[in-house]
Design a protein around this motif. Structure first.
Motif, PDB file in Angstrom:
ATOM      1  N   SER A 262      -2.503   1.262   5.254  1.00 48.76           N
ATOM      2  CA  SER A 262      -3.201   1.505   6.437  1.00 48.76           C
ATOM      3  C   SER A 262      -3.650   2.832   6.595  1.00 48.76           C
ATOM      4  CB  SER A 262      -1.836   1.492   7.513  1.00 48.76           C
ATOM      5  OG  SER A 262      -1.177   0.358   7.340  1.00 48.76           O
ATOM      6  N   ILE A 263      -3.037   3.892   6.091  1.00 49.53           N
ATOM      7  CA  ILE A 263      -3.624   5.241   6.205  1.00 49.53           C
ATOM      8  C   ILE A 263      -4.793   5.272   5.372  1.00 49.53           C
ATOM      9  CG2 ILE A 263      -3.272   7.657   5.450  1.00 49.53           C
ATOM     10  CD1 ILE A 263      -0.336   7.639   6.305  1.00 49.53           C
ATOM     11  N   ASN A 264      -4.769   4.891   4.036  1.00 49.70           N
ATOM     12  CA  ASN A 264      -5.828   4.761   3.434  1.00 49.70           C
ATOM     13  C   ASN A 264      -7.245   4.139   3.961  1.00 49.70           C
ATOM     14  OD1 ASN A 264      -5.670   6.606   0.949  1.00 49.70           O
ATOM     15  ND2 ASN A 264      -3.991   5.429   0.526  1.00 49.70           N
ATOM     16  N   SER A 265      -6.889   2.864   4.584  1.00 42.97           N
ATOM     17  CA  SER A 265      -7.873   2.298   5.311  1.00 42.97           C
ATOM     18  C   SER A 265      -8.426   3.138   6.479  1.00 42.97           C
ATOM     19  CB  SER A 265      -7.159   1.033   5.771  1.00 42.97           C
ATOM     20  OG  SER A 265      -6.950   0.023   5.113  1.00 42.97           O
ATOM     21  N   GLU A 266      -7.587   3.620   7.220  1.00 45.14           N
ATOM     22  CA  GLU A 266      -8.213   4.758   8.316  1.00 45.14           C
ATOM     23  C   GLU A 266      -9.098   5.605   7.800  1.00 45.14           C
ATOM     24  OE1 GLU A 266      -6.396   7.114  12.209  1.00 45.14           O
ATOM     25  OE2 GLU A 266      -5.187   6.510  10.548  1.00 45.14           O
ATOM     26  N   LEU A 267      -8.809   6.334   6.692  1.00 43.14           N
ATOM     27  CA  LEU A 267      -9.607   7.265   6.006  1.00 43.14           C
ATOM     28  C   LEU A 267     -10.688   6.771   5.827  1.00 43.14           C
ATOM     29  CD1 LEU A 267      -6.959   9.114   3.732  1.00 43.14           C
ATOM     30  CD2 LEU A 267      -7.941   9.982   5.677  1.00 43.14           C
ATOM     31  N   LEU A 268     -11.026   5.526   5.089  1.00 47.13           N
ATOM     32  CA  LEU A 268     -12.116   4.822   4.920  1.00 47.13           C
ATOM     33  C   LEU A 268     -13.001   4.233   6.073  1.00 47.13           C
ATOM     34  CD1 LEU A 268     -10.965   3.038   1.695  1.00 47.13           C
ATOM     35  CD2 LEU A 268     -12.432   5.200   1.806  1.00 47.13           C
ATOM     36  N   GLY A 269     -12.332   4.492   7.240  1.00 51.42           N
ATOM     37  CA  GLY A 269     -13.134   4.183   8.623  1.00 51.42           C
ATOM     38  C   GLY A 269     -12.720   2.808   8.796  1.00 51.42           C
ATOM     39  N   HIS A 270     -11.831   1.909   8.107  1.00 52.60           N
ATOM     40  CA  HIS A 270     -11.435   0.548   8.380  1.00 52.60           C
ATOM     41  C   HIS A 270     -10.383   0.309   9.604  1.00 52.60           C
ATOM     42  CE1 HIS A 270     -14.027  -0.272   5.035  1.00 52.60           C
ATOM     43  NE2 HIS A 270     -13.111   0.011   4.122  1.00 52.60           N
ATOM     44  N   LEU A 271     -11.019   1.029  10.800  1.00 48.70           N
ATOM     45  CA  LEU A 271      -9.986   1.462  11.841  1.00 48.70           C
ATOM     46  C   LEU A 271      -9.258   0.071  12.329  1.00 48.70           C
ATOM     47  CD1 LEU A 271     -12.201   3.745  13.956  1.00 48.70           C
ATOM     48  CD2 LEU A 271     -10.594   4.266  11.818  1.00 48.70           C
ATOM     49  N   ASP A 272      -9.797  -0.941  12.386  1.00 53.93           N
ATOM     50  CA  ASP A 272      -9.205  -2.381  12.783  1.00 53.93           C
ATOM     51  C   ASP A 272      -8.307  -2.676  11.914  1.00 53.93           C
ATOM     52  OD1 ASP A 272     -11.112  -2.214  14.678  1.00 53.93           O
ATOM     53  OD2 ASP A 272     -12.230  -4.137  14.305  1.00 53.93           O
ATOM     54  N   LEU A 273      -8.319  -2.596  10.534  1.00 51.98           N
ATOM     55  CA  LEU A 273      -7.413  -2.962   9.519  1.00 51.98           C
ATOM     56  C   LEU A 273      -6.222  -1.985   9.513  1.00 51.98           C
ATOM     57  CD1 LEU A 273      -9.410  -4.011   6.530  1.00 51.98           C
ATOM     58  CD2 LEU A 273      -8.193  -5.552   7.830  1.00 51.98           C
ATOM     59  N   ALA A 274      -6.629  -0.923   9.716  1.00 53.14           N
ATOM     60  CA  ALA A 274      -5.677   0.300   9.779  1.00 53.14           C
ATOM     61  C   ALA A 274      -4.571  -0.007  10.960  1.00 53.14           C
ATOM     62  CB  ALA A 274      -6.031   1.534   9.988  1.00 53.14           C
ATOM     63  N   PHE A 275      -5.210  -0.354  12.015  1.00 52.73           N
ATOM     64  CA  PHE A 275      -4.387  -0.507  13.317  1.00 52.73           C
ATOM     65  C   PHE A 275      -3.171  -1.532  12.931  1.00 52.73           C
ATOM     66  CE2 PHE A 275      -3.415  -2.802  17.232  1.00 52.73           C
ATOM     67  CZ  PHE A 275      -2.756  -1.887  17.975  1.00 52.73           C
ATOM     68  N   PHE A 276      -3.722  -2.762  12.752  1.00 50.22           N
ATOM     69  CA  PHE A 276      -2.886  -3.760  12.314  1.00 50.22           C
ATOM     70  C   PHE A 276      -1.726  -3.463  11.207  1.00 50.22           C
ATOM     71  CE2 PHE A 276      -6.828  -6.315  13.640  1.00 50.22           C
ATOM     72  CZ  PHE A 276      -6.061  -6.803  14.865  1.00 50.22           C
ATOM     73  N   GLY A 277      -2.238  -2.740  10.367  1.00 52.62           N
ATOM     74  CA  GLY A 277      -1.054  -2.332   9.282  1.00 52.62           C
ATOM     75  C   GLY A 277      -0.188  -1.402  10.040  1.00 52.62           C
ATOM     76  N   TYR A 278      -0.568  -0.504  10.786  1.00 51.31           N
ATOM     77  CA  TYR A 278       0.397   0.650  11.576  1.00 51.31           C
ATOM     78  C   TYR A 278       1.534  -0.395  12.182  1.00 51.31           C
ATOM     79  CZ  TYR A 278      -2.355   4.664   9.986  1.00 51.31           C
ATOM     80  OH  TYR A 278      -2.917   5.712   9.359  1.00 51.31           O
ATOM     81  N   VAL A 279       0.958  -1.409  12.969  1.00 48.75           N
ATOM     82  CA  VAL A 279       1.851  -2.164  13.737  1.00 48.75           C
ATOM     83  C   VAL A 279       2.637  -2.978  13.100  1.00 48.75           C
ATOM     84  CG1 VAL A 279       1.889  -3.946  15.495  1.00 48.75           C
ATOM     85  CG2 VAL A 279       0.397  -2.392  15.858  1.00 48.75           C
ATOM     86  N   LYS A 280       2.441  -3.487  11.989  1.00 49.42           N
ATOM     87  CA  LYS A 280       3.527  -4.067  10.993  1.00 49.42           C
ATOM     88  C   LYS A 280       4.085  -3.140  10.355  1.00 49.42           C
ATOM     89  CE  LYS A 280       3.489  -7.990  11.006  1.00 49.42           C
ATOM     90  NZ  LYS A 280       4.382  -8.481  12.069  1.00 49.42           N
ATOM     91  N   SER A 281       3.734  -2.045   9.911  1.00 46.49           N
ATOM     92  CA  SER A 281       4.365  -0.852   9.664  1.00 46.49           C
ATOM     93  C   SER A 281       5.619  -0.462   9.986  1.00 46.49           C
ATOM     94  CB  SER A 281       3.540   0.401   8.824  1.00 46.49           C
ATOM     95  OG  SER A 281       2.637   0.144   8.018  1.00 46.49           O
ATOM     96  N   LEU A 282       5.357  -0.435  11.553  1.00 48.45           N
ATOM     97  CA  LEU A 282       6.351  -0.072  12.512  1.00 48.45           C
ATOM     98  C   LEU A 282       7.478  -1.238  12.579  1.00 48.45           C
ATOM     99  CD1 LEU A 282       7.384   1.809  14.722  1.00 48.45           C
ATOM    100  CD2 LEU A 282       5.910   0.600  16.505  1.00 48.45           C
ATOM    101  N   GLU A 283       6.946  -2.309  12.577  1.00 51.24           N
ATOM    102  CA  GLU A 283       7.923  -3.522  12.806  1.00 51.24           C
ATOM    103  C   GLU A 283       8.595  -3.564  11.500  1.00 51.24           C
ATOM    104  OE1 GLU A 283       7.934  -8.247  12.844  1.00 51.24           O
ATOM    105  OE2 GLU A 283       5.876  -7.429  13.156  1.00 51.24           O
ATOM    106  N   ILE A 284       8.142  -3.427  10.188  1.00 51.04           N
ATOM    107  CA  ILE A 284       9.113  -3.340   8.973  1.00 51.04           C
ATOM    108  C   ILE A 284      10.097  -2.283   9.162  1.00 51.04           C
ATOM    109  CG2 ILE A 284       9.197  -2.990   6.435  1.00 51.04           C
ATOM    110  CD1 ILE A 284       6.352  -4.173   6.621  1.00 51.04           C
ATOM    111  N   LEU A 285       9.691  -0.917   9.368  1.00 46.88           N
ATOM    112  CA  LEU A 285      10.491   0.142   9.644  1.00 46.88           C
ATOM    113  C   LEU A 285      11.792  -0.056  10.654  1.00 46.88           C
ATOM    114  CD1 LEU A 285      11.311   3.004   8.832  1.00 46.88           C
ATOM    115  CD2 LEU A 285       9.562   3.885  10.404  1.00 46.88           C
ATOM    116  N   ILE A 286      11.429  -0.573  11.975  1.00 46.02           N
ATOM    117  CA  ILE A 286      12.021  -0.780  12.862  1.00 46.02           C
ATOM    118  C   ILE A 286      13.420  -1.736  12.517  1.00 46.02           C
ATOM    119  CG2 ILE A 286      12.686  -1.663  15.334  1.00 46.02           C
ATOM    120  CD1 ILE A 286      10.127  -0.440  16.053  1.00 46.02           C
ATOM    121  N   LYS A 287      13.150  -2.924  11.963  1.00 47.01           N
ATOM    122  CA  LYS A 287      13.613  -3.980  11.355  1.00 47.01           C
ATOM    123  C   LYS A 287      14.827  -3.517  10.064  1.00 47.01           C
ATOM    124  CE  LYS A 287      11.542  -7.910  12.957  1.00 47.01           C
ATOM    125  NZ  LYS A 287      11.007  -9.363  13.015  1.00 47.01           N
TER     126      LYS A 287
END
Length: 228
Positions: free
Chosen positions: A109-134
């Protein structure tokens, strides 16, 4: 906590009367640095003009590349193409506390954001948060693992993170609760990434506190009482 004082971001870097876009942290040691240019390499054809900086980290003394392109780009921030190596968390103790699944998705997600793929990065961050919380919920309530795994994110928060719910603003809960409808009606939904990333940072710190508390409690249980 050095590794969490500043977020990873693109910054301007002046070298030889030319402005480059680099990342503010060393991809090896994860520290905020002002790197030193060791060399510059230019590549150009009829369509593209590429410039590569060979940078050295003043902290860990290791080298890396930052690649920019200078053909017809829009905002200066878009000059950044990539770093070699890609950004990782090799020295970040907080992320090391998490599973490989979280680490892989969060880094992507972070590397996607660095490359300007903001939509993909956002979805990745949300799913990352879900994994972490669970993962944290399962750590605290191992007997409820199946319930946690098959619950949606908001249900997991309400049932297993009730003491942390005050941290979730109405906006953040709306982001986490909605799927297609939210993204369909909100064309700039990826601007909410910062809110999600802040929440991830909080839970990384919270996980570290839990692990330390767990370790101290186990240590206290195994210690023998002093003889009178």
């Amino acid at each position: 906590m050095q590794n969490n004082e500043n977020k990873l971001m693109k910054i301007q870097y002046e070298y030889d009367d030319q402005e480059y876009i680099i990342i503010n942290k060393c991809p090896h040691c994860n520290l905020d640095i002002h790197p030193t240019v060791e060399n510059r390499y230019n590549f150009e054809n009829n369509t593209y003009k590429i410039s590569t900086l060979s940078l050295s980290c003043p902290s860990c003394k290791r080298d890396y590349f930052i690649i920019n392109h200078f053909d017809n780009v829009g905002a200066p921030n878009e000059r950044f193409i990539m770093s070699i190596p890609k950004y990782s968390f090799n020295e970040n103790a907080l992320v090391k506390n998490t599973s490989q699944k979280f680490q892989q998705l969060y880094m992507q997600s972070i590397n996607s954001e660095l490359l300007g793929h903001l939509d993909l990065a956002f979805f990745g961050y949300v799913k990352s948060l879900e994994i972490l919380i669970k993962e944290i919920a399962i750590f605290q309530h191992p007997e409820s693992e199946d319930v946690i795994l098959f619950s949606n994110l908001n249900t997991c928060l309400e049932q297993f993170h009730s003491t942390n719910m005050h941290l979730f603003s109405k906006k953040l809960l709306e982001i986490l609760k909605n799927d297609y409808l939210y993204y369909y009606k909100t064309p700039d939904f990826h601007t909410s990434s910062e809110l999600v990333k802040d929440c991830i940072n909080y839970f990384l710190l919270y996980l570290e506190m839990l692990l330390k508390t767990y370790s101290l409690n186990n240590q206290a249980k195994t210690e023998k009482p002093l003889k009178s």
